[in-house]
Design a protein around this motif. Structure first.
Motif, short mmCIF file in Angstrom:
data_model
loop_
_atom_site.label_atom_id
_atom_site.label_comp_id
_atom_site.label_asym_id
_atom_site.label_seq_id
_atom_site.Cartn_x
_atom_site.Cartn_y
_atom_site.Cartn_z
N ASP A 128 -10.18 25.40 65.22
CA ASP A 128 -9.96 26.71 65.14
C ASP A 128 -11.45 27.13 65.58
O ASP A 128 -12.36 26.86 65.27
CB ASP A 128 -9.41 27.00 63.79
N VAL A 129 -11.27 28.31 65.93
CA VAL A 129 -12.53 29.30 66.30
C VAL A 129 -12.10 30.69 65.65
O VAL A 129 -10.91 31.10 65.93
CB VAL A 129 -12.81 29.35 67.74
N PHE A 130 -12.92 31.17 64.80
CA PHE A 130 -12.56 32.73 64.36
C PHE A 130 -13.69 33.30 64.23
O PHE A 130 -14.96 33.06 64.34
CB PHE A 130 -11.82 32.31 63.13
N GLU A 131 -13.54 34.55 64.15
CA GLU A 131 -14.67 35.64 63.83
C GLU A 131 -14.66 36.33 62.65
O GLU A 131 -13.51 36.86 62.20
CB GLU A 131 -14.83 36.49 64.93
N VAL A 132 -15.71 36.67 61.84
CA VAL A 132 -15.71 37.63 60.63
C VAL A 132 -16.75 38.79 61.09
O VAL A 132 -17.67 38.71 61.49
CB VAL A 132 -16.21 36.87 59.53
N PRO A 133 -16.02 39.90 60.81
CA PRO A 133 -16.48 41.19 61.17
C PRO A 133 -17.98 41.17 60.31
O PRO A 133 -18.00 41.00 59.19
CB PRO A 133 -15.86 42.47 60.39
N LEU A 134 -19.07 41.64 61.23
CA LEU A 134 -20.64 41.75 60.77
C LEU A 134 -20.59 42.74 59.65
O LEU A 134 -21.21 42.28 58.39
CB LEU A 134 -21.23 42.23 61.73
N ALA A 135 -19.91 43.72 59.48
CA ALA A 135 -19.90 44.60 58.55
C ALA A 135 -19.34 44.02 57.02
O ALA A 135 -19.85 44.45 56.00
CB ALA A 135 -19.06 45.73 58.65
N ARG A 136 -18.39 43.09 57.38
CA ARG A 136 -17.94 42.53 55.98
C ARG A 136 -18.96 41.44 55.16
O ARG A 136 -19.13 41.29 54.30
CB ARG A 136 -16.70 41.76 56.25
N LEU A 137 -19.69 40.93 56.28
CA LEU A 137 -20.55 39.75 55.91
C LEU A 137 -22.03 40.56 55.26
O LEU A 137 -22.68 39.90 54.42
CB LEU A 137 -21.09 38.97 56.97
#
Length: 189
Positions: A128-137
């Motif tokens: 799987d490939v996914f992204e996490v919002p930078l604002a959340r990190l």
């Protein structure tokens, strides 16, 4: 909770010293430009892999002799793992090296990614490939702790839960290091 001044140990260390130099590796911390804002690229490793199967990781791997440097290795691995075209990534910089308990010396490579096509997981390596919002990190409350027993000792790393994915160990520690070093100047208390 782990404080910023806590020295994170590798999640496992052998009983005796290594008898060989560390294996040099590189990972790509890909800052993906999206209409809704920046995200960070992650993969979930295939369950068929011998090492770290099913775990969340940044695209990356061993630096091969043909690779010009860590950045070239990270981009090559990202291309192999998720079909990221190297010309669609611009290297912004590097985080400090990260030494693992399995004798890898990882160079985290930070790049701005502007993909022209969707990321496609290579099923031999990535499920799987996914992204996490930078604002959340960037938010401290995003980071919990993950504890694991190894060799009778409890080890602790950061942990990030996102849309059914648990990011922990080296990947979470590198994410937090990126947050603390690269985003700290941009954060508002």
């Amino acid at each position: 909770m782990i404080g910023p001044d806590t020295a994170l140990m590798p999640d496992w260390m052998p009983d005796s010293a290594f008898d060989r130099p560390p294996v040099e590796a590189a990972v790509l911390i890909g800052l993906v430009r999206r209409e809704a804002g920046f995200t960070v690229l992650y993969t979930e490793r295939s369950s068929t892999l011998r090492a770290h199967s099913g775990q969340v990781a940044f695209p990356g791997g061993k630096i091969d002799p043909e690779d010009e440097d860590a950045a070239a290795a990270a981009l090559r691995e990202a291309h192999e793992e998720v079909a990221l075209a190297p010309e669609e990534a611009r290297i912004l910089g590097f985080l400090p090296h990260y030494f693992t308990g399995t004798n890898y010396l990882i160079t985290p490579v930070v790049a701005l990614v502007e993909p022209s096509a969707p990321f496609v997981p290579n099923p031999r390596e990535v499920s799987d490939v996914f992204e996490v919002p930078l604002a959340r990190l960037a938010r401290l409350e995003t980071y919990g702790t993950f504890r694991i027993m190894r060799g009778g000792q409890e080890r602790t790393s950061y942990q990030i839960d996102h849309d059914g994915h648990r990011i922990w160990g080296i990947t979470a520690n590198l994410t937090r290091r990126f947050r603390d070093l690269a985003l700290a100047a941009e954060l508002v208390p």
